[in-house]
Design a protein around this motif. Structure first.
Motif, PDB file in Angstrom:
ATOM      1  N   ARG A  67       0.818  -1.217   0.000  1.00 58.62           N
ATOM      2  CA  ARG A  67       0.000   0.000   0.000  1.00 58.62           C
ATOM      3  C   ARG A  67       0.847   1.259   0.000  1.00 58.62           C
ATOM      4  NH1 ARG A  67      -5.172  -0.722   3.997  1.00 58.62           N
ATOM      5  NH2 ARG A  67      -6.370  -2.078   2.619  1.00 58.62           N
ATOM      6  N   VAL A  68       1.973   1.235   0.696  1.00 57.87           N
ATOM      7  CA  VAL A  68       2.856   2.405   0.717  1.00 57.87           C
ATOM      8  C   VAL A  68       3.389   2.659  -0.690  1.00 57.87           C
ATOM      9  CG1 VAL A  68       5.029   3.332   1.573  1.00 57.87           C
ATOM     10  CG2 VAL A  68       3.495   2.153   3.133  1.00 57.87           C
ATOM     11  N   LEU A  69       3.843   1.614  -1.344  1.00 62.43           N
ATOM     12  CA  LEU A  69       4.368   1.750  -2.702  1.00 62.43           C
ATOM     13  C   LEU A  69       3.291   2.275  -3.653  1.00 62.43           C
ATOM     14  CD1 LEU A  69       6.698   1.288  -4.704  1.00 62.43           C
ATOM     15  CD2 LEU A  69       5.813  -1.027  -5.015  1.00 62.43           C
ATOM     16  N   LEU A  70       2.083   1.723  -3.558  1.00 62.55           N
ATOM     17  CA  LEU A  70       1.002   2.178  -4.429  1.00 62.55           C
ATOM     18  C   LEU A  70       0.591   3.615  -4.112  1.00 62.55           C
ATOM     19  CD1 LEU A  70      -1.194  -1.042  -4.621  1.00 62.55           C
ATOM     20  CD2 LEU A  70       0.244  -0.065  -6.420  1.00 62.55           C
ATOM     21  N   ASN A  71       0.586   3.991  -2.832  1.00 62.00           N
ATOM     22  CA  ASN A  71       0.259   5.367  -2.477  1.00 62.00           C
ATOM     23  C   ASN A  71       1.307   6.353  -2.992  1.00 62.00           C
ATOM     24  OD1 ASN A  71      -2.261   5.446  -1.218  1.00 62.00           O
ATOM     25  ND2 ASN A  71      -1.413   4.772   0.731  1.00 62.00           N
ATOM     26  N   VAL A  72       2.578   5.982  -2.927  1.00 62.69           N
ATOM     27  CA  VAL A  72       3.633   6.851  -3.453  1.00 62.69           C
ATOM     28  C   VAL A  72       3.491   6.981  -4.964  1.00 62.69           C
ATOM     29  CG1 VAL A  72       6.133   7.044  -3.801  1.00 62.69           C
ATOM     30  CG2 VAL A  72       5.229   6.427  -1.560  1.00 62.69           C
ATOM     31  N   LEU A  73       3.194   5.883  -5.640  1.00 59.21           N
ATOM     32  CA  LEU A  73       2.951   5.930  -7.078  1.00 59.21           C
ATOM     33  C   LEU A  73       1.771   6.845  -7.392  1.00 59.21           C
ATOM     34  CD1 LEU A  73       3.713   4.690  -9.865  1.00 59.21           C
ATOM     35  CD2 LEU A  73       1.992   2.934  -9.395  1.00 59.21           C
ATOM     36  N   TRP A  74       0.689   6.686  -6.649  1.00 55.26           N
ATOM     37  CA  TRP A  74      -0.489   7.537  -6.821  1.00 55.26           C
ATOM     38  C   TRP A  74      -0.141   9.006  -6.577  1.00 55.26           C
ATOM     39  CZ3 TRP A  74      -5.333   7.672  -8.569  1.00 55.26           C
ATOM     40  CH2 TRP A  74      -6.137   8.729  -8.162  1.00 55.26           C
TER      41      TRP A  74
END
Length: 125
Positions: A67-74
């Motif tokens: 989720r952290v990786l996806l949030n940073v991507l977002w």
């Protein structure tokens, strides 16, 4: 209760439905790819918040792992511009005393737009 309903009605009339429609359509487009499915669900949750924001609170939970990786991507791809738009309109609403509650709702939406995965929307107590 009365002011929540009144605030939501005025919010919808002033264009809150446009926010909600944009988030809903964005969620549909995100659902096309497998990687975008978590964002699609988050955008639909954001659409519900954008349609009727008064009387709801947003909690940002501690996220770990993927989720952290996806949030940073977002954040780098979409979140910063969406949040900046909400901050801009929030500041515009804060110019008048009557607009302060609507500005506050824009700031609440900006918080979710920055970090959509791991946020929960709940009824205000």
């Amino acid at each position: 209760m009365f002011f929540r309903v009144l605030g939501n009605v005025i919010w919808i009339i002033l264009g809150g439905w446009i926010y909600a429609l944009e988030y809903f359509i964005g969620g549909l487009f995100m659902m096309i790819t497998i990687v975008g499915i978590p964002f699609g669900f988050s955008l639909w949750r954001l659409a519900g918040l954008a349609f009727l924001p008064f009387g709801k609170d947003v909690d940002v939970e501690r996220v770990t792992g993927c989720r952290v990786l996806l949030n940073v991507l977002w954040l780098f791809l979409f979140g910063w511009i969406i949040a900046l738009t909400h901050v801009f309109f929030g500041i515009l609403f804060f110019i008048t005393i009557i607009g302060i509650p609507f500005g506050y709702q824009n700031f609440k939406l900006a918080k979710v737009a920055l970090w959509p995965l791991g946020t929960t929307v709940r009824r205000a107590s």
